[in-house]
Scaffold this motif. Sequence first.
Motif, PDB file in Angstrom:
ATOM      1  N   LEU A 206       3.776  -2.683   9.277  1.00  0.00           N
ATOM      2  CA  LEU A 206       2.620  -1.940   8.796  1.00  0.00           C
ATOM      3  C   LEU A 206       2.967  -1.245   7.484  1.00  0.00           C
ATOM      4  CD1 LEU A 206       1.522  -0.264  12.156  1.00  0.00           C
ATOM      5  CD2 LEU A 206       0.776  -2.454  11.206  1.00  0.00           C
ATOM      6  N   PRO A 207       1.972  -1.055   6.610  1.00  0.00           N
ATOM      7  CA  PRO A 207       2.257  -0.353   5.351  1.00  0.00           C
ATOM      8  C   PRO A 207       2.514   1.147   5.552  1.00  0.00           C
ATOM      9  CG  PRO A 207      -0.085  -0.866   5.531  1.00  0.00           C
ATOM     10  CD  PRO A 207       0.594  -1.569   6.658  1.00  0.00           C
ATOM     11  N   SER A 208       1.946   1.709   6.651  1.00  0.00           N
ATOM     12  CA  SER A 208       2.147   3.139   6.902  1.00  0.00           C
ATOM     13  C   SER A 208       1.861   3.414   8.371  1.00  0.00           C
ATOM     14  CB  SER A 208       1.241   3.992   6.005  1.00  0.00           C
ATOM     15  OG  SER A 208      -0.120   3.756   6.319  1.00  0.00           O
ATOM     16  N   LYS A 212      -1.604   2.511  12.359  1.00  0.00           N
ATOM     17  CA  LYS A 212      -1.619   2.360  13.812  1.00  0.00           C
ATOM     18  C   LYS A 212      -2.911   2.921  14.393  1.00  0.00           C
ATOM     19  CE  LYS A 212       3.392   2.411  14.571  1.00  0.00           C
ATOM     20  NZ  LYS A 212       4.521   3.086  15.240  1.00  0.00           N
ATOM     21  N   GLY A 213      -3.339   4.102  13.888  1.00  0.00           N
ATOM     22  CA  GLY A 213      -4.571   4.686  14.391  1.00  0.00           C
ATOM     23  C   GLY A 213      -5.784   3.825  14.083  1.00  0.00           C
ATOM     24  N   ARG A 214      -5.804   3.194  12.900  1.00  0.00           N
ATOM     25  CA  ARG A 214      -6.930   2.330  12.561  1.00  0.00           C
ATOM     26  C   ARG A 214      -6.937   1.071  13.425  1.00  0.00           C
ATOM     27  NH1 ARG A 214      -7.363   1.544   6.231  1.00  0.00           N
ATOM     28  NH2 ARG A 214      -9.320   0.622   6.971  1.00  0.00           N
ATOM     29  N   GLU A 241       6.346   2.023  11.666  1.00  0.00           N
ATOM     30  CA  GLU A 241       5.674   1.048  10.818  1.00  0.00           C
ATOM     31  C   GLU A 241       5.767  -0.374  11.368  1.00  0.00           C
ATOM     32  OE1 GLU A 241       7.135   1.442   6.894  1.00  0.00           O
ATOM     33  OE2 GLU A 241       6.395   3.485   6.617  1.00  0.00           O
ATOM     34  N   ALA A 242       5.517  -0.550  12.644  1.00  0.00           N
ATOM     35  CA  ALA A 242       5.578  -1.876  13.265  1.00  0.00           C
ATOM     36  C   ALA A 242       4.702  -1.908  14.503  1.00  0.00           C
ATOM     37  CB  ALA A 242       7.007  -2.254  13.626  1.00  0.00           C
ATOM     38  N   LYS A 262      -4.069 -10.194   8.225  1.00  0.00           N
ATOM     39  CA  LYS A 262      -5.234 -10.222   7.337  1.00  0.00           C
ATOM     40  C   LYS A 262      -6.073  -8.953   7.463  1.00  0.00           C
ATOM     41  CE  LYS A 262      -5.759 -15.230   6.970  1.00  0.00           C
ATOM     42  NZ  LYS A 262      -6.668 -16.382   7.140  1.00  0.00           N
ATOM     43  N   LEU A 263      -6.234  -8.461   8.684  1.00  0.00           N
ATOM     44  CA  LEU A 263      -7.019  -7.243   8.874  1.00  0.00           C
ATOM     45  C   LEU A 263      -6.361  -6.054   8.179  1.00  0.00           C
ATOM     46  CD1 LEU A 263      -7.979  -7.685  12.628  1.00  0.00           C
ATOM     47  CD2 LEU A 263      -9.569  -7.737  10.698  1.00  0.00           C
ATOM     48  N   ILE A 264      -5.041  -5.984   8.255  1.00  0.00           N
ATOM     49  CA  ILE A 264      -4.326  -4.885   7.595  1.00  0.00           C
ATOM     50  C   ILE A 264      -4.482  -4.990   6.081  1.00  0.00           C
ATOM     51  CG2 ILE A 264      -2.041  -3.926   7.165  1.00  0.00           C
ATOM     52  CD1 ILE A 264      -1.323  -4.706  10.044  1.00  0.00           C
TER      53      ILE A 264
END
Length: 510
Positions: A206-208, A212-214, A241-242, A262-264
Amino acid sequence: MPDLFVVIVAAAAALVIGVLIGYVARRVVAGNAVRHAEAYAERLVAEARQKQKEIVLEGKDESLKLQRAAEEEARDKRADLQRQERLLLDRSESLDRKLEALERREATHEERQREVEAERARLTELQQQQLVELERVGGLSVSEARHALVQQISDEAQAEAAHKVREIERRAVEEGEERARRVLTTVMQRIAADHTSEATVSVVHLPSEEMKGRIIGREGRNIRALEQATGVDLIIDDTPEAVVLSGFDPVRREVARMALTKLISDGRIHPGRIEETVAKCRSEIEVVMRQAGEQAAYETGVPGLHPELIKLLGRLKYRTSYGQNVLDHSIETGKLAGLLAAEIGANINDAKKGGLLHDIGKAVDHEVEGPHALIGGDIAKRYGITPVVANAIAAHHQEVEQETIEATVVQIADAISASRPGARGESLDNYVKRLDDLQQIAMSFPGVERCFAIQAGREIRILVRPEDIDDLASSRLARDVVKKIEDQLQYPGQIKVTVIRETRAVDYAR
């Protein structure tokens, strides 16, 4: 008046004189022209006569030349005929001499033949005398002695032949085992594949931490939508971040990984967007599997396969058996079969094709009843594969009889690929089989639309058709699935069964 008359007379006289003078002049001119014409005609006649003489002389010269050439040609032909006549006379004399020599030699041969016949008769008489003497001394007749001699020679030959046969068999066994070891070692060394190690989880970075919350969404709607659409369990824990994707089906896991990535990247994460992205990723995975099938056929050297076989072959990219990737195992088996066929003189192309397609039935064995080898053989026949290759596919686990040497080669190549160090892991295959059995049990009930085994087999989620299953029937279905799992499966711990019934109402504002 007199003067006018005189003038007229004078003029008339002058006119007459002029006419006379003109006439005389024309006669003179005409005479000159006639003379010139006669002279020119005489010159032409003289020239024609001169040319006639020259032509006559040239004709005489040409005639003389032709006459001389004909005489020379006649002399040459007479000389040639004389040479040929002398040559024929020489050959005739030579043939006469050879004929005389042959007659003398024939006479000598007949004389020698008579001498040989006489000597042969004398030897026959001596032989008869010796046989009579031998019968008298040995007490055996000729037939008895011949039979004893033949029997002795036959016994000795049989004993020697038996000894040779035993020696050849022993040597054949030793050399056969040594050659088999050498062939298999050579083939295995030429195919140096990686050891297989399969995982049942994928990690998406993950970029941040805020992402995770999104992904979870309000009251968890996003993560539920993603898990329901893909059949993969999303594990969001304290790992920085994973996000971990857990599922036994690698195709679903790959679809979930691509969709989440893609969603991220897009940033728009909501249930509608999730379903759209997952559907698009499934289409992309289909393209990837088709390309994987084409690459496998090219890498193995098996061109011209039916497009449907290419698609089924690509589906093996995401199928494992005992922890071994089935597509990699099929490619390796095709190469091994080709090398073995080359070593023993079998058909290389049929062996390669049989090795590559031997596990093609595993692409549809969840949909078709029966062993994957027999399923694969039927599929091969349906898409134009030759009977030799179809038999090699169907017989590689000996469900049917092997009819050709290529079938044996494919079975050996399959065993080599599966038995090399690190090729397979028994525990992982049992684990995957248990997850597959869970889904098979859930799908066996009416009204079930889809089902996913998640949480490493500790939970199974069942999506039902709301028009067929109501809320009360959902509870009853959960109990029935639990009872069937308890009766048919052996598993550690407990398995959670979740039945999901979702009703959607869709309309459009225009």
